[in-house]
Design a protein around this motif. Sequence first.
Motif, PDB file in Angstrom:
ATOM      1  N   UNK A 232       0.836  -1.203   0.000  1.00  0.00           N
ATOM      2  CA  UNK A 232       0.000   0.000   0.000  1.00  0.00           C
ATOM      3  C   UNK A 232       0.868   1.250   0.000  1.00  0.00           C
ATOM      4  N   UNK A 233       1.909   1.241   0.825  1.00  0.00           N
ATOM      5  CA  UNK A 233       2.834   2.383   0.854  1.00  0.00           C
ATOM      6  C   UNK A 233       3.536   2.555  -0.492  1.00  0.00           C
ATOM      7  N   UNK A 234       3.881   1.447  -1.115  1.00  0.00           N
ATOM      8  CA  UNK A 234       4.539   1.516  -2.430  1.00  0.00           C
ATOM      9  C   UNK A 234       3.654   2.207  -3.456  1.00  0.00           C
ATOM     10  N   UNK A 235       2.397   1.774  -3.562  1.00  0.00           N
ATOM     11  CA  UNK A 235       1.486   2.366  -4.534  1.00  0.00           C
ATOM     12  C   UNK A 235       1.154   3.808  -4.188  1.00  0.00           C
ATOM     13  N   UNK A 236       1.074   4.122  -2.902  1.00  0.00           N
ATOM     14  CA  UNK A 236       0.764   5.484  -2.478  1.00  0.00           C
ATOM     15  C   UNK A 236       1.872   6.445  -2.885  1.00  0.00           C
ATOM     16  N   UNK A 237       3.113   6.082  -2.597  1.00  0.00           N
ATOM     17  CA  UNK A 237       4.241   6.948  -2.932  1.00  0.00           C
ATOM     18  C   UNK A 237       4.484   7.010  -4.438  1.00  0.00           C
ATOM     19  N   UNK A 238       4.198   5.918  -5.138  1.00  0.00           N
ATOM     20  CA  UNK A 238       4.350   5.912  -6.595  1.00  0.00           C
ATOM     21  C   UNK A 238       3.303   6.790  -7.258  1.00  0.00           C
ATOM     22  N   UNK A 239       2.145   6.951  -6.612  1.00  0.00           N
ATOM     23  CA  UNK A 239       1.081   7.788  -7.162  1.00  0.00           C
ATOM     24  C   UNK A 239       1.389   9.265  -6.994  1.00  0.00           C
ATOM     25  N   UNK A 240       2.005   9.624  -5.862  1.00  0.00           N
ATOM     26  CA  UNK A 240       2.311  11.030  -5.599  1.00  0.00           C
ATOM     27  C   UNK A 240       3.491  11.110  -4.634  1.00  0.00           C
ATOM     28  N   UNK A 241       4.594  11.666  -5.102  1.00  0.00           N
ATOM     29  CA  UNK A 241       5.821  11.771  -4.322  1.00  0.00           C
ATOM     30  C   UNK A 241       5.637  12.618  -3.064  1.00  0.00           C
ATOM     31  N   UNK A 242       4.613  13.470  -3.038  1.00  0.00           N
ATOM     32  CA  UNK A 242       4.408  14.346  -1.885  1.00  0.00           C
ATOM     33  C   UNK A 242       4.156  13.568  -0.593  1.00  0.00           C
ATOM     34  N   UNK A 243       3.631  12.353  -0.720  1.00  0.00           N
ATOM     35  CA  UNK A 243       3.364  11.553   0.470  1.00  0.00           C
ATOM     36  C   UNK A 243       4.659  11.089   1.137  1.00  0.00           C
ATOM     37  N   UNK A 244       5.764  11.135   0.409  1.00  0.00           N
ATOM     38  CA  UNK A 244       7.040  10.671   0.951  1.00  0.00           C
ATOM     39  C   UNK A 244       7.477  11.519   2.139  1.00  0.00           C
TER      40      UNK A 244
END
Length: 430
Positions: A232-244
């Motif tokens: 889930x974290x992988x897909x979230x960060x891949x969708x938008x770098x701002x979540x990093x």
Amino acid sequence: MVFGWRRKRSVRNSKMEVVIPNHFICPISLDLMKDPVTLSSGITYDRENIESWLEDGNFMCPVSNQMLNSFDQIPNHTLREMIQDWCVANRNKGVQRIPTPRVPVSATQVSEILSCLEASTKRLDRLETIEIVRKIKKWGNESERNRRCIIANGASGGLAATLHAFARDSNNDFQRNATVFEEILSAMSWMMSPMLNIESQIYLGSQESLNSMVWLLEHRDNLSSKQNSINTLKYLLSSDQQHAESLASIEGINDVLFKLIKRPICPKTTKASLIVIFHLLSSDQTKSKFVKLGLVSLVIEIIIEGNRSVTEKALGVFDKLCDIKQGREEAYSNALTWPVLVKKMLRVSDLATEYSVSAIWKLNKNGRQEETAIEALQVGAFQKLVLLLQVGCGDETKEKATELLKMMNPYRNGVECIESVDFKNLKRSF
């Protein structure tokens, strides 16, 4: 499109041939129907085949060419029972009985259950929420069609909202809602895609939701729980770098991710962890923290032992760590750095080659130029770079390779190693 739908089909075994009655055959596939459904044109097809036909944008009945005034697919129970009876009657001839198909979930059912989920979430009713989530997961496990229907009707956003609500309610005491988190992430595991929708991103990317997933990674021993959380974290960060940035602010996240790849669970989890780390390495401060943990040496080990996909991601992480002085110093002190980087060029993937060249370029460009040039030459870097230019690569990689060749050229005499490998099967990219 022409269908030979009047031809007789047969079921063969080692002793005899059984002719399938024409009205049991799907006009599209010409195979025995497993789940016959009737269209508004009055023609019956196997559900899987006619769904594929309609999903391809066709609006006419395949047999009659009649424009369909409705896309409803009415189950033909009578015909299905006749087919099953025929299968039973011919089982001594090698025919297997088709199972009774499950009724596909409808958009209305999905909307209704999501309304129930929203209500139970507002009440923070853990038991009812878990029951609803498990029902959604059960539907999805029954068929691919159900999954498409569930996703199309907004289930991912609804589940993400529920995760956020229970994470916020936990107030950092995630233990009491841990089962809710695990069930939601398990149900969402097949809803993930390279680009999450905005609603899912908002809820999954909240600080509370991120904290809950990191907690699961750190405190739960359940294998699937860890896998679902890191994916889930992988897909979230891949969708938008701002979540990093939000994820990087969580205390202990670096140690958690480091442990995941140091004590690997499975290649998929290692790959997902490396992708998350790659996205976190956007600031020098984060890079420095990972270098202090010993990530440079660990990544080199992964590059040596990992499969193709894992190696590619590990090279990307290594390349980013070479952006800072501490990372380069660790790389200089590791005897495997040069052999590994040079060996992986042209052997894994185009992206892996780009990362390898980039890392070599950073190590040569930012200090110890003579020493690093000689070490690279001794493991055959010059030959590989020349070959790379011959077979073709991206413009940025080409520039770096050319610059590296110029830097290494003065030190070639007496130190260069020519790798005795047959590259004749390498194809040019142009």
